[in-house]
Design an enzyme around this catalytic site. Sequence first.
Site, PDB file in Angstrom:
ATOM      1  N   HIS A  95      -7.624 -19.675   6.988  1.00 20.81           N
ATOM      2  CA  HIS A  95      -9.102 -19.708   7.132  1.00 20.81           C
ATOM      3  C   HIS A  95      -9.513 -18.483   6.060  1.00 20.81           C
ATOM      4  O   HIS A  95     -10.514 -18.432   5.407  1.00 20.81           O
ATOM      5  CB  HIS A  95      -9.617 -19.296   8.511  1.00 20.81           C
ATOM      6  CG  HIS A  95     -10.856 -18.805   8.743  1.00 20.81           C
ATOM      7  ND1 HIS A  95     -11.297 -17.320   8.570  1.00 20.81           N
ATOM      8  CD2 HIS A  95     -12.251 -19.215   9.026  1.00 20.81           C
ATOM      9  CE1 HIS A  95     -12.332 -17.221   8.548  1.00 20.81           C
ATOM     10  NE2 HIS A  95     -13.038 -18.454   8.798  1.00 20.81           N
ATOM     11  N   ASN A  96      -8.897 -17.293   6.393  1.00 23.73           N
ATOM     12  CA  ASN A  96      -9.549 -16.257   5.336  1.00 23.73           C
ATOM     13  C   ASN A  96      -9.186 -16.279   3.921  1.00 23.73           C
ATOM     14  O   ASN A  96     -10.005 -15.982   3.121  1.00 23.73           O
ATOM     15  CB  ASN A  96      -8.712 -15.012   5.857  1.00 23.73           C
ATOM     16  CG  ASN A  96      -9.500 -14.170   7.188  1.00 23.73           C
ATOM     17  OD1 ASN A  96      -9.994 -15.050   7.978  1.00 23.73           O
ATOM     18  ND2 ASN A  96      -9.400 -12.803   7.180  1.00 23.73           N
TER      19      ASN A  96
ATOM     20  N   VAL B 190      -7.104  -4.187  18.501  1.00 25.97           N
ATOM     21  CA  VAL B 190      -6.710  -2.767  17.783  1.00 25.97           C
ATOM     22  C   VAL B 190      -6.445  -3.164  16.133  1.00 25.97           C
ATOM     23  O   VAL B 190      -6.202  -4.372  15.831  1.00 25.97           O
ATOM     24  CB  VAL B 190      -5.741  -1.865  18.447  1.00 25.97           C
ATOM     25  CG1 VAL B 190      -6.270  -1.772  19.818  1.00 25.97           C
ATOM     26  CG2 VAL B 190      -4.269  -3.049  18.579  1.00 25.97           C
TER      27      VAL B 190
ATOM     28  N   GLU C 251     -11.891 -18.477   2.905  1.00 22.32           N
ATOM     29  CA  GLU C 251     -12.978 -17.391   2.951  1.00 22.32           C
ATOM     30  C   GLU C 251     -13.121 -16.960   1.602  1.00 22.32           C
ATOM     31  O   GLU C 251     -14.123 -16.951   0.741  1.00 22.32           O
ATOM     32  CB  GLU C 251     -12.877 -16.455   4.076  1.00 22.32           C
ATOM     33  CG  GLU C 251     -13.917 -15.516   4.274  1.00 22.32           C
ATOM     34  CD  GLU C 251     -13.607 -14.437   5.443  1.00 22.32           C
ATOM     35  OE1 GLU C 251     -13.513 -15.062   6.700  1.00 22.32           O
ATOM     36  OE2 GLU C 251     -13.395 -13.236   4.976  1.00 22.32           O
TER      37      GLU C 251
ATOM     38  N   SER D 244     -12.729 -15.499  14.455  1.00 22.65           N
ATOM     39  CA  SER D 244     -13.456 -15.198  13.156  1.00 22.65           C
ATOM     40  C   SER D 244     -15.019 -15.368  13.637  1.00 22.65           C
ATOM     41  O   SER D 244     -15.462 -15.713  14.671  1.00 22.65           O
ATOM     42  CB  SER D 244     -13.098 -16.312  12.441  1.00 22.65           C
ATOM     43  OG  SER D 244     -13.839 -16.345  11.230  1.00 22.65           O
TER      44      SER D 244
ATOM     45  N   LYS E  26      -8.626  -6.754   2.414  1.00 25.49           N
ATOM     46  CA  LYS E  26      -7.739  -6.052   3.415  1.00 25.49           C
ATOM     47  C   LYS E  26      -6.354  -6.712   3.572  1.00 25.49           C
ATOM     48  O   LYS E  26      -5.543  -6.384   4.083  1.00 25.49           O
ATOM     49  CB  LYS E  26      -8.453  -6.204   4.817  1.00 25.49           C
ATOM     50  CG  LYS E  26      -9.885  -5.398   4.899  1.00 25.49           C
ATOM     51  CD  LYS E  26      -9.977  -4.950   6.549  1.00 25.49           C
ATOM     52  CE  LYS E  26     -11.116  -4.376   6.501  1.00 25.49           C
ATOM     53  NZ  LYS E  26     -12.280  -5.189   6.311  1.00 25.49           N
TER      54      LYS E  26
ATOM     55  N   LYS F 286      -5.503 -18.806  10.882  1.00 23.67           N
ATOM     56  CA  LYS F 286      -6.507 -17.750  10.445  1.00 23.67           C
ATOM     57  C   LYS F 286      -6.185 -17.216   9.205  1.00 23.67           C
ATOM     58  O   LYS F 286      -7.450 -16.895   8.610  1.00 23.67           O
ATOM     59  CB  LYS F 286      -6.690 -16.602  11.720  1.00 23.67           C
ATOM     60  CG  LYS F 286      -7.387 -15.365  11.569  1.00 23.67           C
ATOM     61  CD  LYS F 286      -8.832 -15.843  11.460  1.00 23.67           C
ATOM     62  CE  LYS F 286      -9.878 -14.802  11.378  1.00 23.67           C
ATOM     63  NZ  LYS F 286      -9.809 -13.832  10.393  1.00 23.67           N
TER      64      LYS F 286
HETATM   65  C1  6PG Z   1     -13.409 -13.447   9.971  1.00 25.36           C
HETATM   66  C2  6PG Z   1     -13.194 -12.484   8.844  1.00 25.36           C
HETATM   67  C3  6PG Z   1     -12.727 -10.983   9.134  1.00 25.36           C
HETATM   68  C4  6PG Z   1     -12.755 -10.050   8.145  1.00 25.36           C
HETATM   69  C5  6PG Z   1     -11.939 -10.230   6.899  1.00 25.36           C
HETATM   70  C6  6PG Z   1     -12.364  -9.549   5.622  1.00 25.36           C
HETATM   71  O1  6PG Z   1     -13.019 -14.355  10.004  1.00 25.36           O
HETATM   72  O2  6PG Z   1     -14.518 -12.858  10.714  1.00 25.36           O
HETATM   73  O3  6PG Z   1     -12.353 -13.057   7.973  1.00 25.36           O
HETATM   74  O4  6PG Z   1     -11.411 -11.326   9.569  1.00 25.36           O
HETATM   75  O5  6PG Z   1     -14.190  -9.913   7.817  1.00 25.36           O
HETATM   76  O6  6PG Z   1     -10.690 -10.115   7.083  1.00 25.36           O
HETATM   77  O7  6PG Z   1     -11.404  -9.727   4.753  1.00 25.36           O
HETATM   78  P1  6PG Z   1     -11.464  -8.716   3.415  1.00 25.36           P
HETATM   79  O8  6PG Z   1     -11.918  -7.385   3.902  1.00 25.36           O
HETATM   80  O9  6PG Z   1      -9.846  -8.985   2.913  1.00 25.36           O
HETATM   81  O10 6PG Z   1     -12.354  -9.364   2.517  1.00 25.36           O
END
Ligand code: 6PG
Length: 482
Positions: free
Chosen positions: A186-187, A75, A190, A129, A260, A183
């Site tokens: 990781h983001n 959620v 990303e 992820s 986000k 995580k």
């Molecule tokens: C994942 C992604 C996922 C999400 C991101 C997008 O690991 O699968 O990171 O968690 O797509 O949170 O993040 P933003 O909206 O901040 O770019």
Amino acid sequence: MSQADIGLIGLAVMGQNLVLNMADHGFSVSVFNRSPEKTRDFLSGEAVNKSIIGTYSLAEFVGSLKAPRKVMLMVKAGEVVDAFIEQLLPLLDKGDIIIDGGNSLYTDSTRRTQELAEKGFLFIGTGVSGGEEGARNGPSIMPGGNQQAWSAVKPIFQAISAKADQQPCCDWVGDGGAGHYVKMVHNGIEYGDMQLISEAYQLMREGLGMSAEECHETFAQWNQGVLDSYLIEITADILTFKDTDGNPLIDKILDAAGQKGTGKWTGISSLEMGVPLTLITESVYARCLSALKDERVTASKIYPRASQPSDANRTEVLQAIHDALYASKIISYTQGYMLMKEAAKEFGWDLNYGGIALMWRGGCIIRSTFLGEIKRAYDEAPELQNLLQDNFFEQAIKTSEANWRKAIIFGIQQSIPTPALSSALAFFDGYRSEKVSANMLQAQRDYFGAHTYERIDAPRGERFHTDWIQSGGKISSTSYEV
Ligand code: 6PG
């Protein structure tokens, strides 16, 4: 009758796909969603003929689970998670397990682990992820929390996770918020990878005047080498995708990025820990700057920039961009690992750095061949102080360095911003310098605020103050040290 191996609450796409993935791996799953229509639709659609049980109240849901009950929440992060936990607790028995698989803030997971442990329940906060496709076919899963819960959840999570080199991209990360912290990093990485690729793209497109199709070909070719990764692969795909009018869709997409918050959290944590996470933080700022679309349009009229593509040798510049991207990516992961090391120290986590690289190696958004080298580096030297001290990465940086500078200079000449590529190089030039400019900074602090300084000809820790303006003052201040 209790029958399901695990229960999942929250049937948005990620939740649905995780349920289907679990069912495909032989686990029976009970599901609950706040709006019952979604549960009905799911059961009459993709869930047909699978060991998936629909429930329409939390009591029915909890009653359908085998003990110890495993309840996974998919959620919205934040208050919704706490609200569900509160509703579930009176229905659960001591020893039951609540798992939060959303993108929760690690401090929330630390708090929830502790609060639930005090009440006799087990909590896991896990990063998941890989987006929708990953959830369905094998995500990367990064669980942390109360380790007592791990043995009950492990067979399910490791069965449904992605596999890299025949090993599951899922293992226990650590206590409390460790899973969600990893995580979060990781983001952040990303964000960095995406920004680097976007900068490389703009250098090609505007700096070299390449078409979307030519950029597609270049990224597709790069995906065969050291940059081989999911994000390079989808970039190549994006560049060849046509809108309904036959033109590249990429050219119709507004240049204002959303976010986000997980990248921002990573940057905030780096400031709290005092770790120079410059590339990821610049990537967050680059998104913030992009979002100022209207202001940028105004400014572009005041300060028009030369928009002529360069006539530089395309092959050479492309190679320079490639090498700059590779070297900067190494810096980004180096910084991410520096942050995790500091967090582990701060929170008393025993992080397995090679294991984390393996978890990221497959299934997740940053999956790449490159992570195999990070895994190897930490497996060979678990106490490695810094990734840049590993021989493979040393050679990679040394081979790329000249071209790295060349690509950034190219961007500067073309007025194309390269905040991630440039901040990576600035970090590297600082990190590799025996001497930086902080002697001047310390002198200034001592001059105006009597903040004291250390001397190169005295032991570390011994502090000096100079009366710079010969005012006769001898009082030094230490009250501003963090
Ligand atoms: C994942 C992604 C996922 C999400 C991101 C997008 O690991 O699968 O990171 O968690 O797509 O949170 O993040 P933003 O909206 O901040 O770019």
